[in-house]
Design an enzyme around this catalytic site. Structure first.
Site, PDB file in Angstrom:
ATOM      1  N   GLU A 258      -3.255 -13.297 -13.822  1.00  0.00           N
ATOM      2  CA  GLU A 258      -2.375 -13.105 -12.660  1.00  0.00           C
ATOM      3  C   GLU A 258      -2.238 -14.377 -11.825  1.00  0.00           C
ATOM      4  O   GLU A 258      -1.654 -14.364 -10.755  1.00  0.00           O
ATOM      5  CB  GLU A 258      -2.856 -11.930 -11.802  1.00  0.00           C
ATOM      6  CG  GLU A 258      -4.314 -11.970 -11.422  1.00  0.00           C
ATOM      7  CD  GLU A 258      -4.773 -10.723 -10.642  1.00  0.00           C
ATOM      8  OE1 GLU A 258      -3.934  -9.969 -10.154  1.00  0.00           O
ATOM      9  OE2 GLU A 258      -5.995 -10.540 -10.528  1.00  0.00           O
TER      10      GLU A 258
ATOM     11  N   CYS B 174      -0.841  -4.509 -16.328  1.00  0.00           N
ATOM     12  CA  CYS B 174      -1.193  -3.441 -15.384  1.00  0.00           C
ATOM     13  C   CYS B 174      -0.529  -3.613 -14.023  1.00  0.00           C
ATOM     14  O   CYS B 174      -0.810  -2.874 -13.098  1.00  0.00           O
ATOM     15  CB  CYS B 174      -2.703  -3.316 -15.240  1.00  0.00           C
ATOM     16  SG  CYS B 174      -3.475  -4.810 -14.594  1.00  0.00           S
TER      17      CYS B 174
ATOM     18  N   HIS C 212       0.834  -1.210   0.000  1.00  0.00           N
ATOM     19  CA  HIS C 212       0.000   0.000   0.000  1.00  0.00           C
ATOM     20  C   HIS C 212       0.865   1.255   0.000  1.00  0.00           C
ATOM     21  O   HIS C 212       0.624   2.196  -0.764  1.00  0.00           O
ATOM     22  CB  HIS C 212      -0.922  -0.009   1.232  1.00  0.00           C
ATOM     23  CG  HIS C 212      -1.458   1.335   1.545  1.00  0.00           C
ATOM     24  ND1 HIS C 212      -2.459   1.917   0.804  1.00  0.00           N
ATOM     25  CD2 HIS C 212      -1.092   2.264   2.459  1.00  0.00           C
ATOM     26  CE1 HIS C 212      -2.692   3.121   1.268  1.00  0.00           C
ATOM     27  NE2 HIS C 212      -1.872   3.356   2.277  1.00  0.00           N
TER      28      HIS C 212
ATOM     29  N   ASN D  36       1.913  -8.144 -10.360  1.00  0.00           N
ATOM     30  CA  ASN D  36       2.093  -8.117  -8.895  1.00  0.00           C
ATOM     31  C   ASN D  36       1.712  -9.470  -8.312  1.00  0.00           C
ATOM     32  O   ASN D  36       2.413 -10.040  -7.486  1.00  0.00           O
ATOM     33  CB  ASN D  36       1.217  -7.035  -8.255  1.00  0.00           C
ATOM     34  CG  ASN D  36       1.489  -5.668  -8.823  1.00  0.00           C
ATOM     35  OD1 ASN D  36       2.502  -5.474  -9.489  1.00  0.00           O
ATOM     36  ND2 ASN D  36       0.598  -4.728  -8.596  1.00  0.00           N
ATOM     37  N   ASP D  37       0.576  -9.959  -8.743  1.00  0.00           N
ATOM     38  CA  ASP D  37       0.149 -11.265  -8.247  1.00  0.00           C
ATOM     39  C   ASP D  37       0.786 -12.408  -9.019  1.00  0.00           C
ATOM     40  O   ASP D  37       1.126 -13.432  -8.434  1.00  0.00           O
ATOM     41  CB  ASP D  37      -1.375 -11.388  -8.320  1.00  0.00           C
ATOM     42  CG  ASP D  37      -2.017 -10.741  -7.114  1.00  0.00           C
ATOM     43  OD1 ASP D  37      -1.572 -11.045  -5.988  1.00  0.00           O
ATOM     44  OD2 ASP D  37      -2.918  -9.913  -7.289  1.00  0.00           O
TER      45      ASP D  37
HETATM   46  C1  PEP Z   1      -1.567  -7.167 -10.108  1.00  0.00           C
HETATM   47  O1  PEP Z   1      -1.784  -8.141  -9.383  1.00  0.00           O
HETATM   48  O2  PEP Z   1      -0.566  -7.040 -10.833  1.00  0.00           O
HETATM   49  C2  PEP Z   1      -2.508  -6.030 -10.114  1.00  0.00           C
HETATM   50  C3  PEP Z   1      -2.372  -5.043 -10.972  1.00  0.00           C
HETATM   51  O3  PEP Z   1      -3.507  -6.017  -9.211  1.00  0.00           O
HETATM   52  P1  PEP Z   1      -3.364  -5.711  -7.643  1.00  0.00           P
HETATM   53  O4  PEP Z   1      -2.017  -5.106  -7.403  1.00  0.00           O
HETATM   54  O5  PEP Z   1      -4.488  -4.790  -7.327  1.00  0.00           O
HETATM   55  O6  PEP Z   1      -3.547  -7.080  -7.042  1.00  0.00           O
HETATM   56 MG    MG Z   2      -3.679  -8.560  -8.566  1.00  0.00          MG
END
Ligand code: PEP
Ligand code: MG
Length: 586
Positions: free
Chosen positions: A432, A503, A190, A455-456
């Site tokens: 993801e 993303c 965060h 990210n995931d």
């Molecule tokens: C991701 O997982 O890359 C993503 C963009 O979503 P979040 O960070 O909200 O899980």
């Molecule tokens: Mg994600």
């Protein structure tokens, strides 16, 4: 002294440290011997409560602009402060048991904690965190500790903390915060995401920064390098002042060109779009050159709220975003709650492994009412903008089919209600979860677009908890396994004629951009403030060359081999941006 961490938001900040102490305070114990002492102690306790109350009220009055949303958190804190369970009980312990105020307060808090533990309702039980926060503030006044009053920062500081919650940052006036350094957190925590969105340099995962840095120390943070320097000597200070100036100048130059298209050196158009977390942010993204919204994370409506949002509230927000974006695309991700994102308005059972639990689309397929409300609002807003629906955490075709069937149901309902929507609305998925990568060919036949959530994807592919600082160094976007997954998804998407976006935070890393374009991504979505830099790099990318580099990277055995290759190519092809001389300057 230098501490290494994870560079979470680029830029250099130099300022005095404000250390936010969140470790439990040790209450001293004392026995009172006479009535005069008891009276004085009760008085001292009441003064500490009054001082805390005054601070909370002042913090509430100071909430400005978009942060006004968080006033209800402070209201809850004020209620707790005046609750009999804490204040009156502690005061009566002082007189009945003849003990000092700190000890009396800690007894009252312990009792409150056991009472909370007996409560069945998960939401109410979890609110003990608020009791803990408020009573800590009172304890701090009693002990005479330097207040960590982040809500009333009135000096230019760098905030150093063990960790920061969204409630903490919501209470800060970020105009005064020049940087963040936290012990906890990885590049997608965060704090990292919030700092990037506000263009505030940040270093996270510093492990012991909050213990080593003292309040008032002069510190430097380099959010690009992931470095924290405590009480630097004159020479270092001078060097970093120069770097800071060079970085700011460079950022301004790049920003001036943000409005131009991103077309590679060999003429291929790349779409660069923004990630947002609140509708109001949509107003600012065009200034950074965003060509649409690639990811609207909608969790904001559910986090820190006691009640679920209504269709009307969601609709108004989505319409507002649509209006602000004109004819540019707006990709709304349906609720991704669970994992590291929890919400008070949503009843989630405690899980041993929330990242592998009832999260995102899994949760929505179970909570159909909530899901449909969101879909109705997105569809209704689609009559006035180019909305796209995106499902998070799809792990296979079964889930996608179910989710799409619900979209169809909602469309039928809207028809019956005579409400307008875009029947051709694009419905895509985030890729993801590794299983989605493996069946991307099947998914591509049933989705209108893919967006890779690195990210995931990295978390699940490499088995690295994205918010765990102990393994943050193993979180490797350039791991060959990750690159092969991206390659596979792009090929599956293109073979079926659908565009493939990214993303996750990797898409906004300028050093990764030429490689990502070489792997064939069509769209990159990121925090708006990084768009100008990414567009500049994309414009300078020779796609033919980077396709070959990407192919070579796919054959390499380790992340460090890939990094070596990429660094060499960046150094040769972008010496002014990424070369050794450039990093000396920046
Ligand atoms: C991701 O997982 O890359 C993503 C963009 O979503 P979040 O960070 O909200 O899980
Ligand atoms: Mg994600």
């Amino acid at each position: 002294m230098r501490l290494g961490g994870v560079g979470a938001s680029p830029g250099i900040a130099i300022a005095r440290a404000l250390v936010v102490v969140r470790r439990p305070l040790q209450a001293p114990y004392a026995v009172l011997t006479d009535e005069a002492q008891v009276a004085a102690e009760v008085e001292r306790f009441n003064e500490a409560v009054a001082a805390t109350e005054a601070e909370l009220n002042a913090a509430k009055a100071d909430l400005s602009g978009g942060l006004a949303e968080y006033a209800h958190i402070i209201d809850a804190h004020l209620l707790i402060l005046r609750d009999n369970m804490i204040s009156q009980r502690a005061a009566s312990y002082i007189s009945q048991r003849r003990i000092n105020a700190e000890w009396a307060l800690s007894l009252a808090v312990q009792e409150a904690q056991s009472a909370f533990q007996r409560i069945k309702d998960e939401y109410i039980r979890s609110r003990f965190a608020d009791v803990d926060y408020v009573t800590n503030q009172v304890m701090r006044h009693l002990i005479g500790h330097q207040t960590d009053d982040i809500a009333r920062i009135r000096d230019k500081v760098i905030v150093v903390a063990h960790d920061l919650s969204p409630a903490d940052t919501a209470q800060m006036d970020l105009d005064w915060v020049l940087g963040f350094a936290t012990d906890m957190g990885g590049p997608t925590s965060h704090t990292a995401i919030m700092a990037q969105a506000r263009a505030i340099p940040a270093v996270v995962g510093c492990q012991r920064a909050s213990r080593v840095v003292q309040n008032g120390d002069l510190i430097i943070i380099d959010g690009g390098e992931g470095l924290l320097i405590i009480n630097p000597d004159e020479e270092t200070l001078h060097l970093y002042r120069e770097r800071q100036e060079a970085y700011e100048l460079y950022s301004q130059e790049v920003l001036a060109q943000a409005g131009q298209d991103a077309r590679t050196a060999d003429g291929v158009r790349v779409h660069v779009v923004a990630n947002i977390e609140m509708g109001a942010e949509a107003g600012g993204v065009a200034g950074y050159g965003a060509e649409g919204i690639g990811l609207y994370r909608t969790e904001f409506f559910y986090i820190n709220k006691r009640q679920l949002p209504t269709e009307q509230e969601l609709l108004e927000d989505f319409q507002d975003v649509a209006r602000r974006m004109g004819d540019l695309p707006v990709t709304i991700r349906t609720l991704d709650i669970g994992g590291d994102k929890f919400a008070h308005s949503v009843d989630l059972a405690p899980e041993a492994n929330p990242a592998l639990g009832l999260r995102a689309i899994r949760f929505c397929l179970q909570e159909r009412g909530l899901f449909k409300t969101q879909l109705r609002a997105i569809l209704r807003a689609s009559s006035m903008g180019r909305m796209r629906i995106m499902f998070p955490m799809i792990s296979g075709l079964g889930e996608l089919r179910k989710a799409r069937a619900i979209v169809e149901d909602v469309m039928t309902e809207l028809d019956h209600r005579g409400l307008a929507f875009d029947r051709q609305i694009k419905v895509g998925i985030m890729v993801e979860v590794p299983s989605a990568v493996m069946v991307a060919d099947h998914l591509a036949r049933h989705a209108d677009f893919f967006s890779i959530g690195t990210n995931d994807l990295i978390q699940y592919a490499l088995a690295i908890d994205r918010v765990n600082e102990y393994v943050a160094h193993l979180y490797q976007p350039l791991h060959p396994a990750v690159l092969r997954m991206i390659d596979r998804v792009v090929r599956a998407g293109h073979a079926n004629g659908i565009p493939v976006a990214m993303c996750g935070e990797m898409a906004g890393d300028p050093r990764a951009v030429p490689l990502l374009l070489g792997l064939g991504l069509d769209e990159l979505s990121m925090n708006a403030m990084t768009i100008p830099r990414v567009k500049q790099v994309a414009r300078r990318t020779d796609l033919g060359l980077w396709r070959a580099v990407a192919q070579e990277a796919l054959t390499l055995p380790t992340a460090s081999d890939v990094a070596e290759l990429i660094n060499r190519e960046l150094n040769d092809n972008f010496p002014d941006i990424f070369g050794a001389a450039a990093s000396e300057k920046r």
